[in-house]
Design an enzyme around this catalytic site. Structure first.
Site, PDB file in Angstrom:
ATOM      1  N   ASN A 119     -12.285 -38.622  -3.569  1.00 29.11           N
ATOM      2  CA  ASN A 119     -13.440 -38.258  -4.401  1.00 29.11           C
ATOM      3  C   ASN A 119     -12.784 -37.229  -5.467  1.00 29.11           C
ATOM      4  O   ASN A 119     -13.435 -37.302  -6.567  1.00 29.11           O
ATOM      5  CB  ASN A 119     -14.222 -37.647  -3.709  1.00 29.11           C
ATOM      6  N   CYS A 166     -16.938 -32.585  -1.721  1.00 33.22           N
ATOM      7  CA  CYS A 166     -16.797 -31.967  -0.269  1.00 33.22           C
ATOM      8  C   CYS A 166     -17.777 -30.709  -0.325  1.00 33.22           C
ATOM      9  O   CYS A 166     -18.433 -30.417   0.589  1.00 33.22           O
ATOM     10  CB  CYS A 166     -15.567 -31.755   0.187  1.00 33.22           C
ATOM     11  N   GLU A 187      -8.907 -30.667   6.008  1.00 35.31           N
ATOM     12  CA  GLU A 187      -9.730 -30.287   5.025  1.00 35.31           C
ATOM     13  C   GLU A 187     -10.974 -31.273   5.072  1.00 35.31           C
ATOM     14  O   GLU A 187     -10.774 -32.693   4.721  1.00 35.31           O
ATOM     15  CB  GLU A 187      -9.525 -30.199   3.487  1.00 35.31           C
ATOM     16  N   LEU A 188     -12.078 -31.256   5.947  1.00 33.53           N
ATOM     17  CA  LEU A 188     -13.157 -32.155   5.917  1.00 33.53           C
ATOM     18  C   LEU A 188     -14.362 -31.876   5.222  1.00 33.53           C
ATOM     19  O   LEU A 188     -14.468 -31.445   4.221  1.00 33.53           O
ATOM     20  CB  LEU A 188     -13.084 -32.029   7.439  1.00 33.53           C
ATOM     21  N   GLY A 212     -10.063 -35.264   4.455  1.00 37.81           N
ATOM     22  CA  GLY A 212     -11.042 -36.472   4.473  1.00 37.81           C
ATOM     23  C   GLY A 212     -12.201 -36.151   5.486  1.00 37.81           C
ATOM     24  O   GLY A 212     -12.647 -35.136   5.449  1.00 37.81           O
ATOM     25  N   SER A 213     -12.933 -37.281   5.896  1.00 36.96           N
ATOM     26  CA  SER A 213     -14.090 -37.037   6.921  1.00 36.96           C
ATOM     27  C   SER A 213     -13.721 -36.333   8.095  1.00 36.96           C
ATOM     28  O   SER A 213     -12.523 -36.846   8.664  1.00 36.96           O
ATOM     29  CB  SER A 213     -14.731 -38.328   7.210  1.00 36.96           C
ATOM     30  N   GLU A 259     -23.666 -35.200   6.466  1.00 39.54           N
ATOM     31  CA  GLU A 259     -23.140 -35.217   4.956  1.00 39.54           C
ATOM     32  C   GLU A 259     -23.573 -36.468   4.328  1.00 39.54           C
ATOM     33  O   GLU A 259     -23.355 -37.739   4.810  1.00 39.54           O
ATOM     34  CB  GLU A 259     -21.505 -35.190   5.273  1.00 39.54           C
TER      35      GLU A 259
END
Ligand code: NAD
Length: 453
Positions: A130, A260, A226-227, A204-205, A356
């Site tokens: 993203n 995010c 980092e989610l 990512g997720s 999300e």
């Protein structure tokens, strides 16, 4: 691997995908190259990143188009991301050398105690699509500057950008084996996470992060995650409604809502709900949905067409539970797009307020007071960012101190600064990038106990 333009569904490139065997070979190259890279003078490494910064700036428009064509980011926003890289890289360039210096912790006539900082070795960087420049560079730049070599797997939805980043780093002077791009999707990511790397940084997720955490746990290597987020904002009754609505609509819908730290939930004090919602819907009505290659476009196609089904399900669930749809609510006329969607009278048990969304949709919930707002903001599995729009900092500060999130905002939102730690709590991740903490994350301390003979 076929690269598909989400705006046209045309195949725009066909690139060789890595295999389990080629990932092993790439790991061996990165391992072999690491001691020499760590032994280069810090000035040489800084010079390469400085040159990378200048190459990005010089090629901004062409690179923006590459990103737009593979993931649908409106070209103006793709250009903004690349332009903002200069400031981010300047932060790393000006801060890293100081943080790498040895520290003398104690010294007397016979004894010195000293802390030295050493690179991890080989760092795997599994990344998201993203903001591929931002989230990638948060990892590979401090990793390279501190002396690790990097295996960088861009998302399969930002592969061409990842390959362009590799080319520019090499042109800038980073040796070919010090930064190696690994091409592919989840299977290749799995192969990479199985290599005996010294550190693995993932963006990512939450679902993928959990798989990687499980796969790496027993190896005791350095990992960072980092989610996702479900970031709330509380709008207090004393704000300028038009300014708040404009800022928050941008925070929710920029990058077609695929950030995010997008605003994903809005709580508004009941006293100003009507004028706030009116101003918000008016701002959203002005967003141009269109061809991502046009500079006038604000909302483009979603990078993943399947996300449209997720958004439709959130709308359906919200309406079934009593929400009101103020605009949008369905796939747009242009291929891959979803109409900007605003729901009000939402409650925290609706999917749109729990999961999300990662798309152009927002739920607005009415609250009676600060206590209720704090409870609702904290009622989530995530903890990336949260904000308060209020006239008075004392009130905002009181609220934000009680919100469990890694970043908090007063009268702003959807914002990342290289000078501040970027850090998620709970399902939003673990560890920090950016700031001094995000440079120190790439080195391991060595304690020296030195007694003179
Ligand atoms: P994703 O989890 O689908 O994929 C991320 C990366 O993991 C990709 O490179 C993918 O190929 C790889 N991958 C997939 N399965 C894997 C596996 N089993 N083993 C190893 N690697 C695997 O996420 P995405 O769709 O690329 O990104 C969107 C998500 O990322 C959102 O949840 C968003 O909030 C989050 N995100 C967080 C931040 C942050 O700073 N906290 C920044 C950007 C994006």
């Amino acid at each position: 691997m076929k690269i598909v333009n989400p705006a046209t569904e045309q195949v725009i490139a066909d690139v060789p995908e890595d295999t389990a065997a080629s990932v092993v070979q790439k790991f061996a190259r990165a391992r072999a190259a690491q001691p020499a890279w760590a032994a280069t003078a810090i000035d040489v490494r800084l010079h390469a990143i400085r040159r990378f910064r200048d190459l990005l700036a010089a090629n901004k428009d062409a690179l923006a188009l590459v990103l737009t064509r593979e993931m649908g980011k409106p070209v103006k926003q793709a250009g903004n991301e690349i332009a903002a890289m200069s400031g981010r890289l300047d932060f790393f360039l000006s801060s890293t050398a100081n943080l790498l210096r040895d520290e003398v912790a104690f010294k007397d006539a016979g004894l010195e105690e000293r802390i030295a900082y050493e690179p991890w070795g080989v760092v795997a960087n599994i990344s998201a699509w993203n903001y591929p420049y931002f989230v990638g560079s948060n990892v590979f730049v401090p990793a390279l500057l501190t002396g690790s070599t990097v295996l960088y797997k861009p998302s399969e939805l930002a592969t061409m950008t990842g390959l362009a980043i590799a080319d520019l780093l090499h042109e800038a002077g980073v040796p070919a084996d010090a930064f190696i791009a690994v091409v592919g999707g989840g299977t290749v990511g799995t192969a990479l996470s199985r290599q005996p790397v010294d550190a693995l940084f993932f963006t990512g997720s939450h679902a993928t992060g959990q798989k990687i955490a499980e796969a790496t746990a027993s190896r005791f290597i350095k990992t960072q995650f980092e989610l996702g987020g479900k970031d709330p904002i509380y709008v207090c009754g004393d704000v300028d409604v038009a300014i708040a609505a404009e800022g928050l609509a941008d925070g929710a819908f920029y990058n077609s809502g695929q950030s995010c730290c997008s605003v994903e939930r809005i709580y508004v004090e009941r006293t100003i709900a009507a004028p706030f919602v009116d101003a918000f819907v008016k701002t959203v009505g002005g967003f141009v949905v269109g061809d991502p290659e046009s500079p006038a476009t604000y909302i483009g196609p979603l990078a993943r067409p399947q996300q449209i089904t997720v958004l439709e399900a959130q709308v359906k669930d919200a309406l079934a539970k009593g929400a009101r749809l103020l605009c949008g609510g369905r796939a747009g006329e242009r291929r891959g797009t979803f109409e900007p969607t605003v729901l009000t009278d939402v409650t925290n048990d609706m999917l749109v307020m729990r999961e999300e969304s990662f798309g152009p949709i927002i739920g607005i919930c009415l609250v009676d007071d600060d206590e209720q707002a704090i409870r609702q903001m904290n009622d989530t599995d995530y903890g990336l960012t949260a904000g308060v729009y209020a006239k008075d900092y004392a009130r905002a500060g009181r609220i934000l101190r009680r919100v469990n999130a890694g970043s908090v905002y007063w009268n702003c939102c959807d914002r990342v600064s290289p000078r501040l730690p970027w850090t998620g709590r709970k399902h939003s991740g673990m560890g920090s990038t950016l700031s001094a903490a995000g440079i120190r994350a790439f080195v391991q301390p060595k304690a020296w106990h030195l007694r003179s003979p």
